[in-house]
Design a protein around this motif. Sequence first.
Motif: not given
Length: 317
Positions: A68, A82, A97, A104, A122, A126-127, A129, A132, A135
């Motif tokens: 990350n 964002i 996150f 958050l 994030i 969130s890529k 997501f 996934s 989700y």
Amino acid sequence: MADLEVPGKVPLIPDTDAPYCQLCIEGGECVLAEAYCTIDKEFLCSGCSNAHRRSKTTRNHPLLDKENMPSKVGVEEVHENISEYCEKHSRELIKYFCPEHQSLLCGDCIAFDAHTCKVKAIGNVSKSFIDSSVYKDIKSHISKLAYNACKTTAALEKKEKDIDNSERKDKAAVGNFQSQVSACLNEKFQKLTSQITATNQEFKVKVIHLQERSKETEAEATRLKADMEENESNNVLLFISAHRAQQRANFIPDKLHRIEEEMGKIPTYEFTPSSKFNEALNSSNSIGIYRSSADTHEHSSDEVCSGDHKGSITLSV
């Protein structure tokens, strides 16, 4: 004078933008970075990141792991697209996150709230997501909640209609009960007044009969008196009429006595309301119970009239 190599020292690589530990580079070593401090904006190797976590001044700094952290020096964490602000720090955008707490976070959350967990940017987490399983599970769970909430709303709407129908039905039942009570009382009042009329009519007949006898006796005494007064000019006739009147008058007291005696036997009546009915009117006893239909089937009719059960509403007069 030629430069001498220091034993054990690794020469610096020319590309200083690569993700190498910046502290080690300053010390003359090149070690691949394993973490990134979001507060100090520095890449750290595993050894320096461990020291970073132990230091009193930096132990609360959140570190991004290798997956990350930014790709190179001078590049901030990915925060594109964002636009959501932190609920706790309303002026700060959400950037991180925390997987451990599923929370958050913004930069102030990390800087001022002593957040020591491993956080992820994030933009990175969130890529993909949307594809996934996380989700899909969240969406499925919320869809079920929405469906259940819809069912509950429908049930409440039906309950509201049931309450309205019950109110109309129960008010009608109270009205019918009131009509029955009124009809019953009117019938009893009519019987009572008829009884009073019949009883007093009987007494009136007796009184009228006694009045006739009393008037006859009065008339008799008046005639005897008139006969004597008519003969006052003649002593002989007066003497005779007076003695005759005296003989006849001897029966008059007995007649009057019998009349008065019979009159005394005629009673005087007075209406007094029923003590039990008066007690019912003036007491706090209920005229009915408003209870749930489930409770009504559990008790006998006598119990229902007592109004002492839980879940019931006593309607008192």
